[in-house]
Design a protein around this motif. Structure first.
Motif, PDB file in Angstrom:
ATOM      1  N   ALA A 185      12.704  39.235  17.590  1.00 61.97           N
ATOM      2  CA  ALA A 185      12.410  40.545  16.990  1.00 61.97           C
ATOM      3  C   ALA A 185      12.588  40.579  15.477  1.00 61.97           C
ATOM      4  O   ALA A 185      12.032  41.443  14.810  1.00 61.97           O
ATOM      5  N   VAL A 186      13.364  39.660  14.944  1.00 60.62           N
ATOM      6  CA  VAL A 186      13.624  39.639  13.502  1.00 60.62           C
ATOM      7  C   VAL A 186      13.297  38.254  12.978  1.00 60.62           C
ATOM      8  O   VAL A 186      13.717  37.249  13.546  1.00 60.62           O
ATOM      9  N   ARG A 187      12.540  38.227  11.892  1.00 58.06           N
ATOM     10  CA  ARG A 187      12.245  36.970  11.208  1.00 58.06           C
ATOM     11  C   ARG A 187      12.796  37.059   9.795  1.00 58.06           C
ATOM     12  O   ARG A 187      12.701  38.099   9.151  1.00 58.06           O
ATOM     13  N   ILE A 188      13.369  35.973   9.352  1.00 56.77           N
ATOM     14  CA  ILE A 188      13.867  35.917   7.984  1.00 56.77           C
ATOM     15  C   ILE A 188      13.108  34.802   7.277  1.00 56.77           C
ATOM     16  O   ILE A 188      13.130  33.653   7.708  1.00 56.77           O
ATOM     17  N   PHE A 189      12.434  35.174   6.228  1.00 60.00           N
ATOM     18  CA  PHE A 189      11.628  34.230   5.456  1.00 60.00           C
ATOM     19  C   PHE A 189      12.366  33.884   4.171  1.00 60.00           C
ATOM     20  O   PHE A 189      12.860  34.780   3.476  1.00 60.00           O
ATOM     21  N   VAL A 190      12.429  32.589   3.881  1.00 56.05           N
ATOM     22  CA  VAL A 190      13.064  32.125   2.653  1.00 56.05           C
ATOM     23  C   VAL A 190      12.045  31.247   1.929  1.00 56.05           C
ATOM     24  O   VAL A 190      11.595  30.239   2.476  1.00 56.05           O
ATOM     25  N   GLN A 191      11.694  31.651   0.733  1.00 53.38           N
ATOM     26  CA  GLN A 191      10.750  30.877  -0.066  1.00 53.38           C
ATOM     27  C   GLN A 191      11.552  30.070  -1.077  1.00 53.38           C
ATOM     28  O   GLN A 191      12.334  30.621  -1.855  1.00 53.38           O
ATOM     29  N   PHE A 192      11.337  28.757  -1.055  1.00 57.84           N
ATOM     30  CA  PHE A 192      12.018  27.847  -1.971  1.00 57.84           C
ATOM     31  C   PHE A 192      11.085  27.444  -3.104  1.00 57.84           C
ATOM     32  O   PHE A 192       9.864  27.576  -2.999  1.00 57.84           O
ATOM     33  N   ALA A 193      11.658  26.895  -4.150  1.00 63.29           N
ATOM     34  CA  ALA A 193      10.881  26.467  -5.311  1.00 63.29           C
ATOM     35  C   ALA A 193       9.990  25.275  -4.979  1.00 63.29           C
ATOM     36  O   ALA A 193       8.894  25.157  -5.525  1.00 63.29           O
ATOM     37  N   THR A 194      10.440  24.412  -4.070  1.00 61.05           N
ATOM     38  CA  THR A 194       9.649  23.227  -3.730  1.00 61.05           C
ATOM     39  C   THR A 194       9.566  23.041  -2.217  1.00 61.05           C
ATOM     40  O   THR A 194      10.422  23.524  -1.467  1.00 61.05           O
ATOM     41  N   PHE A 195       8.555  22.309  -1.803  1.00 55.56           N
ATOM     42  CA  PHE A 195       8.381  21.979  -0.390  1.00 55.56           C
ATOM     43  C   PHE A 195       9.569  21.160   0.109  1.00 55.56           C
ATOM     44  O   PHE A 195      10.050  21.359   1.224  1.00 55.56           O
ATOM     45  N   GLU A 196      10.044  20.241  -0.714  1.00 60.28           N
ATOM     46  CA  GLU A 196      11.159  19.374  -0.311  1.00 60.28           C
ATOM     47  C   GLU A 196      12.413  20.195  -0.008  1.00 60.28           C
ATOM     48  O   GLU A 196      13.144  19.895   0.940  1.00 60.28           O
ATOM     49  N   GLU A 197      12.668  21.220  -0.813  1.00 54.13           N
ATOM     50  CA  GLU A 197      13.823  22.085  -0.571  1.00 54.13           C
ATOM     51  C   GLU A 197      13.660  22.846   0.739  1.00 54.13           C
ATOM     52  O   GLU A 197      14.603  22.948   1.540  1.00 54.13           O
ATOM     53  N   ALA A 198      12.466  23.349   0.984  1.00 57.65           N
ATOM     54  CA  ALA A 198      12.199  24.076   2.233  1.00 57.65           C
ATOM     55  C   ALA A 198      12.372  23.158   3.440  1.00 57.65           C
ATOM     56  O   ALA A 198      12.984  23.543   4.438  1.00 57.65           O
ATOM     57  N   LYS A 199      11.860  21.967   3.322  1.00 56.59           N
ATOM     58  CA  LYS A 199      11.972  21.001   4.419  1.00 56.59           C
ATOM     59  C   LYS A 199      13.438  20.664   4.700  1.00 56.59           C
ATOM     60  O   LYS A 199      13.865  20.607   5.851  1.00 56.59           O
ATOM     61  N   ARG A 200      14.207  20.476   3.640  1.00 57.99           N
ATOM     62  CA  ARG A 200      15.634  20.174   3.788  1.00 57.99           C
ATOM     63  C   ARG A 200      16.356  21.334   4.487  1.00 57.99           C
ATOM     64  O   ARG A 200      17.201  21.125   5.359  1.00 57.99           O
ATOM     65  N   ALA A 201      16.011  22.559   4.131  1.00 58.91           N
ATOM     66  CA  ALA A 201      16.634  23.731   4.760  1.00 58.91           C
ATOM     67  C   ALA A 201      16.287  23.815   6.240  1.00 58.91           C
ATOM     68  O   ALA A 201      17.155  24.079   7.076  1.00 58.91           O
ATOM     69  N   VAL A 202      15.025  23.589   6.577  1.00 60.29           N
ATOM     70  CA  VAL A 202      14.604  23.636   7.987  1.00 60.29           C
ATOM     71  C   VAL A 202      15.361  22.582   8.791  1.00 60.29           C
ATOM     72  O   VAL A 202      15.870  22.866   9.874  1.00 60.29           O
ATOM     73  N   GLU A 203      15.454  21.382   8.256  1.00 58.28           N
ATOM     74  CA  GLU A 203      16.151  20.305   8.970  1.00 58.28           C
ATOM     75  C   GLU A 203      17.624  20.645   9.200  1.00 58.28           C
ATOM     76  O   GLU A 203      18.183  20.343  10.248  1.00 58.28           O
ATOM     77  N   ALA A 204      18.253  21.292   8.234  1.00 57.81           N
ATOM     78  CA  ALA A 204      19.678  21.626   8.350  1.00 57.81           C
ATOM     79  C   ALA A 204      19.923  22.864   9.214  1.00 57.81           C
ATOM     80  O   ALA A 204      20.934  22.943   9.912  1.00 57.81           O
ATOM     81  N   MET A 205      19.007  23.834   9.164  1.00 53.47           N
ATOM     82  CA  MET A 205      19.245  25.111   9.835  1.00 53.47           C
ATOM     83  C   MET A 205      18.716  25.187  11.264  1.00 53.47           C
ATOM     84  O   MET A 205      19.242  25.947  12.072  1.00 53.47           O
ATOM     85  N   ASN A 206      17.680  24.430  11.578  1.00 55.93           N
ATOM     86  CA  ASN A 206      17.076  24.529  12.898  1.00 55.93           C
ATOM     87  C   ASN A 206      18.063  24.162  14.002  1.00 55.93           C
ATOM     88  O   ASN A 206      18.741  23.140  13.928  1.00 55.93           O
ATOM     89  N   LYS A 207      18.161  25.028  14.968  1.00 58.83           N
ATOM     90  CA  LYS A 207      19.025  24.888  16.146  1.00 58.83           C
ATOM     91  C   LYS A 207      20.509  25.077  15.838  1.00 58.83           C
ATOM     92  O   LYS A 207      21.351  24.906  16.702  1.00 58.83           O
ATOM     93  N   ARG A 208      20.822  25.436  14.619  1.00 55.70           N
ATOM     94  CA  ARG A 208      22.198  25.763  14.250  1.00 55.70           C
ATOM     95  C   ARG A 208      22.514  27.150  14.807  1.00 55.70           C
ATOM     96  O   ARG A 208      21.615  27.943  15.063  1.00 55.70           O
ATOM     97  N   PHE A 209      23.779  27.450  14.993  1.00 53.93           N
ATOM     98  CA  PHE A 209      24.172  28.758  15.509  1.00 53.93           C
ATOM     99  C   PHE A 209      24.689  29.651  14.392  1.00 53.93           C
ATOM    100  O   PHE A 209      25.377  29.194  13.483  1.00 53.93           O
ATOM    101  N   PHE A 210      24.314  30.919  14.454  1.00 51.99           N
ATOM    102  CA  PHE A 210      24.770  31.950  13.523  1.00 51.99           C
ATOM    103  C   PHE A 210      25.117  33.167  14.365  1.00 51.99           C
ATOM    104  O   PHE A 210      24.268  33.685  15.093  1.00 51.99           O
TER     105      PHE A 210
END
Length: 93
Positions: A43-68
């Motif tokens: 129901a809720v999506r949070i979008f984060v726009q990074f300065a570079t693709f590499e930064e976005a990719k690094r965030a996805v790899e670190a955050m995916n399947k993590r618990f909050f």
């Protein structure tokens, strides 16, 4: 990452601060899906726009399947054109 009831004034800034570990955050946007019948976990999506693709990719790899807050995060890259045109409810791949 969040249920509709969890969205508050601090969610965006907390997410921005957490994601700044991965690079320069240009924009952070909390979007509540318009379809109220949708699964609460989607129901809720949070979008984060990074300065570079590499930064976005690094965030996805670190955050995916993590618990909050006892909820598992589904992190993925989102089509930039859709994001820039505010088409935020598209199906995720």
């Amino acid at each position: 990452m969040a249920h509709r009831d969890d969205v508050d004034a601090d969610l965006e800034s907390e997410t921005r601060d957490e994601c700044a570990r991965f690079g320069t955050v240009r924009r952070c946007l909390v979007y509540i899906m318009p379809d109220a019948s949708r699964d609460p976990s989607e129901a809720v999506r949070i979008f984060v726009q990074f300065a570079t693709f590499e930064e976005a990719k690094r965030a996805v790899e670190a955050m995916n399947k993590r618990f909050f807050a006892a909820r598992q995060i589904l992190a993925c890259l989102y089509d930039e054109e859709r994001f820039l045109s505010f088409d935020l409810a598209a199906e995720l791949s």
